[in-house]
Each structure stands twice: as C-alpha cells, then as structure tokens.
Design a protein around this motif. Structure first.
Motif, PDB file in Angstrom:
ATOM      1  N   PRO A  80       0.824  -1.211   0.000  1.00 51.59           N
ATOM      2  CA  PRO A  80       0.000   0.000   0.000  1.00 51.59           C
ATOM      3  C   PRO A  80       0.863   1.268   0.000  1.00 51.59           C
ATOM      4  O   PRO A  80       1.874   1.332   0.699  1.00 51.59           O
ATOM      5  CB  PRO A  80      -0.799  -0.111   1.301  1.00 51.59           C
ATOM      6  CG  PRO A  80      -0.813  -1.576   1.607  1.00 51.59           C
ATOM      7  CD  PRO A  80       0.505  -2.100   1.127  1.00 51.59           C
ATOM      8  N   ALA A  81       0.447   2.258  -0.771  1.00 57.11           N
ATOM      9  CA  ALA A  81       1.197   3.519  -0.817  1.00 57.11           C
ATOM     10  C   ALA A  81       1.301   4.123   0.579  1.00 57.11           C
ATOM     11  O   ALA A  81       2.324   4.718   0.927  1.00 57.11           O
ATOM     12  CB  ALA A  81       0.512   4.493  -1.767  1.00 57.11           C
ATOM     13  N   VAL A  91       0.915  -0.654  -4.671  1.00 53.07           N
ATOM     14  CA  VAL A  91       1.792  -0.185  -5.749  1.00 53.07           C
ATOM     15  C   VAL A  91       2.997  -1.118  -5.865  1.00 53.07           C
ATOM     16  O   VAL A  91       3.323  -1.875  -4.951  1.00 53.07           O
ATOM     17  CB  VAL A  91       2.274   1.257  -5.484  1.00 53.07           C
ATOM     18  CG1 VAL A  91       1.098   2.215  -5.439  1.00 53.07           C
ATOM     19  CG2 VAL A  91       3.068   1.334  -4.179  1.00 53.07           C
ATOM     20  N   ASP A  92       3.658  -1.050  -7.007  1.00 56.85           N
ATOM     21  CA  ASP A  92       4.899  -1.778  -7.247  1.00 56.85           C
ATOM     22  C   ASP A  92       6.024  -0.763  -7.423  1.00 56.85           C
ATOM     23  O   ASP A  92       5.865   0.218  -8.167  1.00 56.85           O
ATOM     24  CB  ASP A  92       4.811  -2.643  -8.505  1.00 56.85           C
ATOM     25  CG  ASP A  92       3.715  -3.698  -8.399  1.00 56.85           C
ATOM     26  OD1 ASP A  92       3.353  -4.048  -7.269  1.00 56.85           O
ATOM     27  OD2 ASP A  92       3.226  -4.161  -9.451  1.00 56.85           O
ATOM     28  N   LYS A  99       2.497   8.613  -8.211  1.00 53.01           N
ATOM     29  CA  LYS A  99       1.957   8.665  -9.582  1.00 53.01           C
ATOM     30  C   LYS A  99       1.053   7.466  -9.839  1.00 53.01           C
ATOM     31  O   LYS A  99       0.056   7.570 -10.560  1.00 53.01           O
ATOM     32  CB  LYS A  99       3.105   8.698 -10.579  1.00 53.01           C
ATOM     33  CG  LYS A  99       2.656   8.880 -12.025  1.00 53.01           C
ATOM     34  CD  LYS A  99       3.853   8.997 -12.953  1.00 53.01           C
ATOM     35  CE  LYS A  99       3.392   9.203 -14.398  1.00 53.01           C
ATOM     36  NZ  LYS A  99       4.557   9.317 -15.322  1.00 53.01           N
ATOM     37  N   GLN A 100       1.392   6.321  -9.229  1.00 56.68           N
ATOM     38  CA  GLN A 100       0.580   5.115  -9.448  1.00 56.68           C
ATOM     39  C   GLN A 100      -0.817   5.234  -8.844  1.00 56.68           C
ATOM     40  O   GLN A 100      -1.751   4.589  -9.319  1.00 56.68           O
ATOM     41  CB  GLN A 100       1.296   3.895  -8.865  1.00 56.68           C
ATOM     42  CG  GLN A 100       2.583   3.528  -9.589  1.00 56.68           C
ATOM     43  CD  GLN A 100       3.221   2.274  -9.016  1.00 56.68           C
ATOM     44  OE1 GLN A 100       2.581   1.231  -8.910  1.00 56.68           O
ATOM     45  NE2 GLN A 100       4.495   2.381  -8.650  1.00 56.68           N
ATOM     46  N   VAL A 101      -0.957   6.038  -7.788  1.00 54.24           N
ATOM     47  CA  VAL A 101      -2.287   6.218  -7.197  1.00 54.24           C
ATOM     48  C   VAL A 101      -2.980   7.452  -7.750  1.00 54.24           C
ATOM     49  O   VAL A 101      -4.099   7.786  -7.330  1.00 54.24           O
ATOM     50  CB  VAL A 101      -2.195   6.306  -5.653  1.00 54.24           C
ATOM     51  CG1 VAL A 101      -1.565   5.052  -5.099  1.00 54.24           C
ATOM     52  CG2 VAL A 101      -1.441   7.550  -5.201  1.00 54.24           C
ATOM     53  N   ARG A 106      -1.807  15.931  -3.087  1.00 53.70           N
ATOM     54  CA  ARG A 106      -3.061  16.503  -3.579  1.00 53.70           C
ATOM     55  C   ARG A 106      -3.443  15.841  -4.901  1.00 53.70           C
ATOM     56  O   ARG A 106      -2.608  15.224  -5.577  1.00 53.70           O
ATOM     57  CB  ARG A 106      -2.909  17.998  -3.794  1.00 53.70           C
ATOM     58  CG  ARG A 106      -1.769  18.328  -4.721  1.00 53.70           C
ATOM     59  CD  ARG A 106      -1.704  19.824  -5.029  1.00 53.70           C
ATOM     60  NE  ARG A 106      -0.528  20.105  -5.845  1.00 53.70           N
ATOM     61  CZ  ARG A 106       0.602  20.576  -5.369  1.00 53.70           C
ATOM     62  NH1 ARG A 106       0.717  20.840  -4.078  1.00 53.70           N
ATOM     63  NH2 ARG A 106       1.617  20.814  -6.181  1.00 53.70           N
ATOM     64  N   PRO A 107      -4.693  16.023  -5.319  1.00 52.43           N
ATOM     65  CA  PRO A 107      -5.124  15.535  -6.637  1.00 52.43           C
ATOM     66  C   PRO A 107      -4.432  16.342  -7.740  1.00 52.43           C
ATOM     67  O   PRO A 107      -4.039  17.501  -7.508  1.00 52.43           O
ATOM     68  CB  PRO A 107      -6.643  15.779  -6.642  1.00 52.43           C
ATOM     69  CG  PRO A 107      -7.013  15.922  -5.210  1.00 52.43           C
ATOM     70  CD  PRO A 107      -5.820  16.540  -4.545  1.00 52.43           C
ATOM     71  N   PRO A 108      -4.294  15.817  -8.919  1.00 50.74           N
ATOM     72  CA  PRO A 108      -3.618  16.542 -10.000  1.00 50.74           C
ATOM     73  C   PRO A 108      -4.274  17.858 -10.350  1.00 50.74           C
ATOM     74  O   PRO A 108      -3.595  18.807 -10.759  1.00 50.74           O
ATOM     75  CB  PRO A 108      -3.721  15.557 -11.185  1.00 50.74           C
ATOM     76  CG  PRO A 108      -3.883  14.221 -10.554  1.00 50.74           C
ATOM     77  CD  PRO A 108      -4.663  14.447  -9.308  1.00 50.74           C
ATOM     78  N   SER A 109      -5.575  17.951 -10.147  1.00 53.95           N
ATOM     79  CA  SER A 109      -6.272  19.175 -10.530  1.00 53.95           C
ATOM     80  C   SER A 109      -6.182  20.269  -9.491  1.00 53.95           C
ATOM     81  O   SER A 109      -6.604  21.394  -9.729  1.00 53.95           O
ATOM     82  CB  SER A 109      -7.753  18.883 -10.808  1.00 53.95           C
ATOM     83  OG  SER A 109      -8.349  18.318  -9.651  1.00 53.95           O
TER      84      SER A 109
END
Length: 388
Positions: A314-315, A348-349, A366-368, A382-385
């Motif tokens: 888990p991240a 994640v990997d 980035k994976q999440v 934060r979210p990308p937006s």
C-alpha cells in the motif's frame, strides 16, 4: 576485495527434501566491502507465504547478492510465512534468522545464520585466532602474509566438510591435525571468499562446535573443541574520561563485565561484541558533517538515495515508512483525495535504484494518481487538478 564473503546455500544433507543436486555450481557474484554494507542498509520489503528457509536465503542472495552461511544445524526445510514493510535489509536478515530458530552474526561480508550459542562465540573465536597469529614471534613474516591472504574456496554439491577443510588448508599451506573429529556429511555447494585462514577455517569448524590452535610456527593447525566460555582481553583508552568515570560508564552499560586498570587503560575481558560496545560507550561516533552545510540546511534530504524493490505494498505503508525513517510530515485532505478517486491504501509496485527522495515519491504517488509538493521534510499530497 576485503573481508570474508561466503555463500552456503546448501550446507545440508543433499538427500534432504527440496534439495536438487547440481554437479557444477558456478562461483556466485556477491557484494563485498562498501557495497555489502550499502546493501544491508538499503530498505527492502518482502512477503513470503509458506516458504522454506533454504528458498528464502536463496532468494535474498539472488535478488540482493547477500552472502549467507547457514549452519548445518539450522533446518533448511522449516516453512515460514513472513512479510515486512520497507526496512533495512540488515533487519530483514535478522528476522529471517530468528524465524529459522537461530541467531545471526555478520563476519566480514557474510551473514552467518546459526544456533544462538555458536553465533555468540563465532566472531570472538576468529579474533582470538587472529590475535594469536599476530603475536606469534616464531611465524615467519612471509607465512604471516600467506595466512592473511585473500582466497576463494569453492565446493560442489555432495562434497564433504572434511574435503572443504583440506582444500582451505591446501590453499593456505597448512597441515591439519585432528581432522578425524569432522563427521561424515554431505554439503550443498558453497563459495568462501576469505581474507584470512582464521575466518575461513572458523566458519566451517563452528558448525561442529570446533575451533583450532596454531601449531609448529603456524605451519599446522590442531582441531580442538570450543571452550565453554570464549572471551578475549583488550585494553581501552578511557580518555576523555577519567579511569573511574570510564569504569562506571562500562559498568552501567554492561553490568558484571570483567574489567581492570592496567597501564592507564581499562582492560576488559569479554566477547568481541562486548569490546565493540565498550568502545561505543567510551568513544561515541561523531555525527557526520555535511559536505555542503548550506544546501543541507535548505533540504536535509538532498543527499539521500533510496534503493527499493517491492510489489503489492500500500502507498500509505511507504508514506509511514518515510515518516518513521526521516521524520517527514505528510499533509493531505482525505475528502479531496477521495473525491478524485485517489486511495492511499492502493497497492503499488516499486523498483528504484539510488533514486532521490523526490524520484521515490513520484514513483509511487503517480501510481495512485496523486501529485505532491515537498518543502524539506514536509510533503503535501493533492489531486492533479488541485491548485499549486
């Protein structure tokens, strides 16, 4: 190459379940010196379900090139389940040895996994034999050098330990007395890369509760049983403490340890590990000074590098590991992440090698689907937006 590096993946009866005989095992590639210490310090994460000890050690060797010596008395077919969040490989190896029902000692570049009592004596036995040789006036200088020479000793599946010892003796030009004490056994293939005869011989003999004594100007060794108590005497400089202060510090850290004052030094009678503890108590290591103090003050993690290979973690577990390891502070709004369908519990990997902190964060966030901004030890997720 420096110090001893050894891998013994079998060290068992070749007829044991799960053991496949290979007639021509190649010499394995093992990390040594600074690379060995770096590997032990790098953070790794593992997950094993119902895997035997032999396979676990094999996987650690194949993946990280860590050298192992599994004592013949440690059951290679013991099946365990084990998983960790990222932590130093050194701690993972410690955990594995405990699961195997043993203890561990790092001898040079080797992780020795053996019974607790044997592990407690191993490094002290090597130190005793090394000191005895160094103080033996009757040993010619050229033979001293020969016995301290770097040697590679390799054997195949089904070789006998007596044959391995004879090979070591041959390479160091030694004669063995008392070799009949080594019982018949069949071992798996192994490779020792040793910096001295004392290291190579001790790692083999310890498995039979045996050690050796130098004889005839160190032209021969006599195999003898290991004494019940194995200690050595060494003097320690008390400065900057007074003799009384030094004695009190040692007594507080190691109650009951034998010590006396001799020629201005504190002479301690103990194991090599106890002597190392005394040195740390009397002379604590000084913190390293950053090469670029100004930059380090701006970004305390600028020079940190991470090597890690994990799958299905888990991240959030990686975030918690960074919090614990570097005292980093992570800030995020759970509702905002949830609205953007970002789940920090998502698995994640990761496969990174000597990457920066920012590179590492990017690799798993980035994976999440999240972005981040780091200011020193503080990270905002934060979210990308989201507005920066």
């Amino acid at each position: 190459m420096s110090s001893l590096s050894l891998i013994l993946l079998g060290c068992c009866l070749a007829t044991e379940p799960g053991f496949s005989v290979v007639s021509d095992r190649p010499v394995p590639e093992l990390v040594q010196g600074a690379a060995f210490q770096q590997t032990l310090n790098q953070h790794i994460s593992v997950r094993w379900e119902n895997v035997d000890i032999r396979t676990i050690l094999q996987r650690l060797t194949d993946e990280y090139h860590i050298a192992f010596l599994r004592d013949r008395r440690i059951d290679p077919d013991a099946v365990v389940s084990f998983s960790t969040t990222p932590k130093p490989a050194r701690e993972v190896v410690n955990d594995v040895s405990a699961l195997a029902g043993g203890d561990i000692r790092f001898v040079g570049n080797t992780a020795y996994v053996g019974p607790e009592l044997a592990a407690q004596k191993l490094r002290t036995l090597i130190a005793l034999r090394t000191d005895e040789l160094a103080n033996a006036e009757e040993v010619p200088p050229e033979h001293q050098q020969r016995l301290a020479k770097h040697q590679t000793i390799h054997w195949q599946d089904l070789d006998q330990p007596a044959e391995v010892l004879e090979n070591i003796a041959r390479q160091y030009e030694l004669k063995i007395v008392g070799g009949e004490q080594i019982p018949h056994d069949l071992w798996g293939g192994g490779t020792i890369i040793a910096d001295s005869a004392a290291e190579a011989l001790s790692l083999i003999l310890i498995q039979f509760d045996l050690t050796f004594q130098w004889r005839n100007g160190a032209a021969e060794i006599e195999i003898v049983p290991i004494p019940e108590k194995v200690v050595l005497a060494r003097g320690h400089n008390p400065r900057p403490h007074s003799l009384r202060e030094a004695a009190e510090l040692i007594g507080a850290e190691l109650p009951g340890l034998s010590q006396r004052v001799e020629q201005g030094k504190i002479v301690v009678l103990g194991t090599i590990e106890e002597h190392e503890t005394v040195e740390r108590v009397l002379h604590p290591p000084q913190p390293k000074i950053a090469e670029h103090p100004g930059k380090a003050a701006d970004d305390p993690l600028e020079n940190e590098r991470i090597t890690l290979r994990v799958m299905g973690v888990p991240a959030l577990a990686l975030i918690k590991d960074l919090q614990k390891r570097y005292k980093m502070v992570f800030k995020y709004h759970s509702q905002a992440l949830a609205a953007a369908e970002i789940d920090l519990e998502q698995k994640v990997d990761i496969h990174v090698t000597k990457t920066t902190i920012d590179g590492y964060l990017t690799a798993f966030l980035k994976q999440v689907g999240a972005e981040f901004e780091r200011n020193g030890l503080q990270v905002t997720i934060r979210p990308p937006s989201a507005e920066k």
